[in-house]
Write a protein that holds these residues in place. Structure first.
Motif, PDB file in Angstrom:
ATOM      1  N   UNK A 323       0.704  -1.185  -0.172  1.00 25.26           N
ATOM      2  CA  UNK A 323      -0.019   0.217   0.074  1.00 25.26           C
ATOM      3  C   UNK A 323       0.764   1.418   0.034  1.00 25.26           C
ATOM      4  N   UNK A 324       1.818   1.196   0.816  1.00 23.48           N
ATOM      5  CA  UNK A 324       2.388   2.203   0.735  1.00 23.48           C
ATOM      6  C   UNK A 324       3.402   2.547  -0.540  1.00 23.48           C
ATOM      7  N   UNK A 325       3.777   1.378  -1.269  1.00 17.38           N
ATOM      8  CA  UNK A 325       4.644   1.399  -2.029  1.00 17.38           C
ATOM      9  C   UNK A 325       4.087   1.593  -3.511  1.00 17.38           C
ATOM     10  N   UNK A 326       2.464   1.777  -3.564  1.00 16.50           N
ATOM     11  CA  UNK A 326       1.152   2.190  -4.201  1.00 16.50           C
ATOM     12  C   UNK A 326       1.656   3.524  -4.450  1.00 16.50           C
ATOM     13  N   UNK A 327       1.327   3.959  -2.815  1.00 16.13           N
ATOM     14  CA  UNK A 327       1.197   5.312  -2.773  1.00 16.13           C
ATOM     15  C   UNK A 327       2.519   6.296  -3.089  1.00 16.13           C
ATOM     16  N   UNK A 328       3.641   5.318  -2.906  1.00 18.88           N
ATOM     17  CA  UNK A 328       5.223   6.445  -3.623  1.00 18.88           C
ATOM     18  C   UNK A 328       5.012   6.478  -5.130  1.00 18.88           C
ATOM     19  N   UNK A 329       4.153   5.558  -5.052  1.00 17.41           N
ATOM     20  CA  UNK A 329       4.402   5.755  -7.087  1.00 17.41           C
ATOM     21  C   UNK A 329       3.497   6.459  -7.956  1.00 17.41           C
ATOM     22  N   UNK A 353       2.592   6.049  10.650  1.00 21.87           N
ATOM     23  CA  UNK A 353       3.402   5.406   9.932  1.00 21.87           C
ATOM     24  C   UNK A 353       4.809   5.870  10.880  1.00 21.87           C
ATOM     25  N   UNK A 354       5.362   6.706  10.711  1.00 22.04           N
ATOM     26  CA  UNK A 354       6.714   7.614  11.436  1.00 22.04           C
ATOM     27  C   UNK A 354       7.347   6.738  12.678  1.00 22.04           C
ATOM     28  N   UNK A 355       5.821   6.779  13.591  1.00 21.98           N
ATOM     29  CA  UNK A 355       5.587   6.365  15.117  1.00 21.98           C
ATOM     30  C   UNK A 355       5.785   4.898  15.536  1.00 21.98           C
ATOM     31  N   UNK A 356       6.310   4.238  16.406  1.00 19.35           N
ATOM     32  CA  UNK A 356       6.609   3.000  16.477  1.00 19.35           C
ATOM     33  C   UNK A 356       5.989   1.713  15.310  1.00 19.35           C
ATOM     34  N   UNK A 357       7.015   1.483  14.641  1.00 16.57           N
ATOM     35  CA  UNK A 357       6.804   1.305  13.327  1.00 16.57           C
ATOM     36  C   UNK A 357       8.067   0.761  13.266  1.00 16.57           C
ATOM     37  N   UNK A 358       8.058  -0.698  12.085  1.00 14.84           N
ATOM     38  CA  UNK A 358       9.036  -1.175  11.470  1.00 14.84           C
ATOM     39  C   UNK A 358      10.224  -0.513  10.467  1.00 14.84           C
ATOM     40  N   UNK A 359      11.598  -0.378  10.739  1.00 19.82           N
ATOM     41  CA  UNK A 359      12.011   0.459   9.996  1.00 19.82           C
ATOM     42  C   UNK A 359      12.023   0.730   9.124  1.00 19.82           C
ATOM     43  N   UNK A 360      11.607  -0.511   8.405  1.00 26.91           N
ATOM     44  CA  UNK A 360      11.232  -1.138   6.710  1.00 26.91           C
ATOM     45  C   UNK A 360       9.879   0.070   6.688  1.00 26.91           C
ATOM     46  N   UNK A 365       7.320   5.338   4.661  1.00 26.92           N
ATOM     47  CA  UNK A 365       7.048   6.590   4.007  1.00 26.92           C
ATOM     48  C   UNK A 365       7.445   7.305   3.725  1.00 26.92           C
ATOM     49  N   UNK A 366       9.395   7.899   4.662  1.00 31.61           N
ATOM     50  CA  UNK A 366      10.546   8.321   3.828  1.00 31.61           C
ATOM     51  C   UNK A 366      11.098   8.943   2.430  1.00 31.61           C
ATOM     52  N   UNK A 367      10.505   7.946   1.865  1.00 37.04           N
ATOM     53  CA  UNK A 367      10.894   7.994   0.514  1.00 37.04           C
ATOM     54  C   UNK A 367       9.817   8.642  -0.162  1.00 37.04           C
ATOM     55  N   UNK A 368       8.121   8.022   0.425  1.00 34.95           N
ATOM     56  CA  UNK A 368       6.813   9.347  -0.314  1.00 34.95           C
ATOM     57  C   UNK A 368       7.541  10.705   0.167  1.00 34.95           C
ATOM     58  N   UNK A 369       7.551  10.887   0.898  1.00 34.96           N
ATOM     59  CA  UNK A 369       7.833  12.299   2.131  1.00 34.96           C
ATOM     60  C   UNK A 369       8.947  13.031   0.561  1.00 34.96           C
ATOM     61  N   UNK A 370       9.955  12.059   0.954  1.00 34.81           N
ATOM     62  CA  UNK A 370      11.279  12.202  -0.387  1.00 34.81           C
ATOM     63  C   UNK A 370      10.565  13.035  -1.984  1.00 34.81           C
ATOM     64  N   UNK A 371       9.337  12.148  -2.338  1.00 36.45           N
ATOM     65  CA  UNK A 371       9.347  12.846  -3.294  1.00 36.45           C
ATOM     66  C   UNK A 371       7.789  14.031  -3.179  1.00 36.45           C
TER      67      UNK A 371
END
Length: 527
Positions: A323-329, A353-360, A365-371
């Protein structure tokens, strides 16, 4: 002394003998299992047919007691658990070759399916001789439904373990034969096992996937899902989505992609507790969204955004990741679609998703923010001015170095837009201090971003400020250690870093940096 001796003897009893056959067999089987698991790079890539799953309709299911009674009466060795499995398969292969009736053939095939399915480490070249392959092909082209069901089950398991054997069957038109069997939809067991076979062929690699597409089998799979003429079983339904997921991992043509996207709303009737099929569906959308802007637009028109927004915050990684990768695309391809997602509540979901979630998950999420920060001014400002943005800034001070660096580089993208309002907003959030903190990084890429951001900030400041304002800006920059950072970077061993730091000092600060007054300035006001 006796106590010491008894302890030594006790320890010796725990040692394995050099030629302990049972132990060696266990080790061999353990290694084989490990190798098979390592070969499956993704959990959806290939599948074996479990003996517990229904691989045939009830009309054609052979009671195991009847099989055992018939075959053991003929071959007593098959009932001996100590008799090697590979020798049992020898017997069954021979029985298949000499069977005089469909009943005898069914018993042999059913037993072969069970034994071979439990002993996948056996050499396929030994079992599948040219003669034996030809027998299978002849039976698949016959009207012997029960035999075809069992043969497809055997082949599905064979194709799940080793690729070499697939080539030999492909040369015998196994893809076309399987496609035709599925298309006829004569029996549920035939359809299900045929899908297993095609899915495992596709999972073997790009060349095999392309062969399936060349035969047009991909269209048959999609038709099975959407055509009212077909009424696939629940197993077939799940298998079709799994096969489509494997197909879409590489680019598909526009026509086929549009057919899948148009069908996706129909696929939402998946049971909520069917986690694997739901994950496969999410991955299909993610793969198609990565292939073209046209696909992204069509997906939005099918009102599928709410589905991905729902699952992007799901704690199960098999849901949140696609789902996150879809949003990133979507964010990568279109600013307009990004705005739609933000209006639908994307930002608080990303922040959560930036708090208390896995590093992956954080990386996704940060990749989405970057775009997002590379998009356009209205979108970037909408994010920066949102109350959720403070949580993003906290990531700069917490978590692993890679996460903090990713968050920092995303904000550097916002600086690179060279917009005064964006830059002032970030500086008033204390981002200038963060830029200087990251000047201690050992990464050349990060240092380049540090200097690039500083150059942009200085260029905007020098262009829009009068002399007094600019001097105030220099005071602030010097008071937080900015001049010291630039002088330190002048001595960097990397020539590009050294030269850029030197040029920034010469162009925007001047050689006599120590003479800058240090009266504090609390906020930035570029006007």
């Amino acid at each position: 002394m006796s106590d010491t001796k008894s302890k030594i003897e006790m320890r010796k009893e725990g040692f394995l003998k050099t030629h302990d056959i049972t132990s060696l067999k266990f080790q061999q089987e353990s290694r084989a299992v490990k190798l098979r698991k390592e070969k499956r790079m993704e959990f959806v890539k290939k599948r074996r047919i479990s003996d517990n799953l229904s691989s045939a309709s009830m009309d054609f299911k052979v009671p195991k007691e009847a099989i055992r009674e018939f075959l053991i009466g003929k071959y007593p060795e098959l009932g001996d658990d100590r008799f090697p499995c590979i020798r049992k398969i020898d017997i069954l292969v021979k029985e298949i070759k000499i069977a005089q009736s469909y009943e005898e053939l069914s018993y042999a095939l059913e037993s072969l399916k069970v034994i071979y399915g439990k002993n996948m480490t056996m050499p396929n070249d030994y079992i599948f001789t040219e003669e034996f392959i030809d027998i299978f092909i002849v039976l698949l082209n016959s009207d012997f439904i029960r035999g075809k069901i069992l043969i497809l089950a055997i082949l599905a398991n064979a194709f799940a373990s080793k690729g070499k054997i697939i080539d030999r069957f492909i040369s015998k038109d196994i893809i076309k034969i399987t496609k035709d069997i599925i298309k006829m939809h004569v029996d549920v067991g035939l359809t299900d096992n045929g899908l297993y076979v095609l899915g495992n062929i596709i999972g073997e690699g790009l060349a095999y996937r392309n062969k399936v597409i060349e035969e047009g089998a991909h269209n048959i799979i999609l038709d099975l899902l959407v055509s009212e003429a077909f009424k696939p079983s629940q197993t077939a339904w799940k298998l079709c989505i799994w096969v489509l997921n494997n197909l879409c991992k590489r680019p598909v043509d526009k026509i086929f992609a549009s057919k899948i996207i148009n069908a996706m709303p129909l696929l939402l009737k998946i049971r909520p507790d069917d986690y694997e099929t739901t994950s496969n569906l999410l991955y299909i959308g993610k793969s198609l969204a990565s292939q073209s802007l046209e696909n992204c637009i069509l997906i939005s028109k099918k009102n599928l955004f709410p589905l991905y927004l729902k699952y992007c915050i799901d704690p199960k990684r098999e849901f949140s990741s696609p789902s996150l990768k879809f949003i990133g695309n979507i964010v990568y391809f279109s600013n307009d679609l990004t705005k739609i997602l933000l209006d639908m509540g994307l930002l608080p979901r990303l922040i959560s998703n930036l708090t208390n979630r896995s590093q992956e998950t954080q990386k996704d999420v940060l990749s989405i923010f970057s775009n997002i920060f590379l998009s356009i001014k209205p979108i970037v400002l909408a994010v920066i001015n949102d109350s959720c943005f403070n949580t993003y800034l906290k990531i700069l001070n917490m978590g692993s170095e890679s996460i903090r660096t990713s968050a920092f580089l995303g904000l550097c993208n916002a600086i690179s837009l060279k917009d005064i309002e964006i830059i002032v907003s970030l500086l008033n959030f204390g981002f200038l201090e963060k830029i200087l903190e990251f000047s201690n990084s050992s990464s050349i890429e990060t240092l380049q971003k540090v200097l690039s951001s500083l150059r942009t900030i200085f260029k905007i400041a020098s262009d829009v400020m009068n002399d007094n304002q600019y001097q105030d800006f220099l005071k602030k920059f010097t008071s937080i250690g900015g001049c010291d950072v630039l002088e330190k970077l002048q001595d960097h061993k990397n020539d590009d870093i050294h030269l850029e730091a030197k040029m920034i000092i010469e162009e925007f600060i001047g050689a006599e940096t120590d003479e800058v007054s240090l009266n504090p300035v609390d906020t930035f006001n570029f006007s």
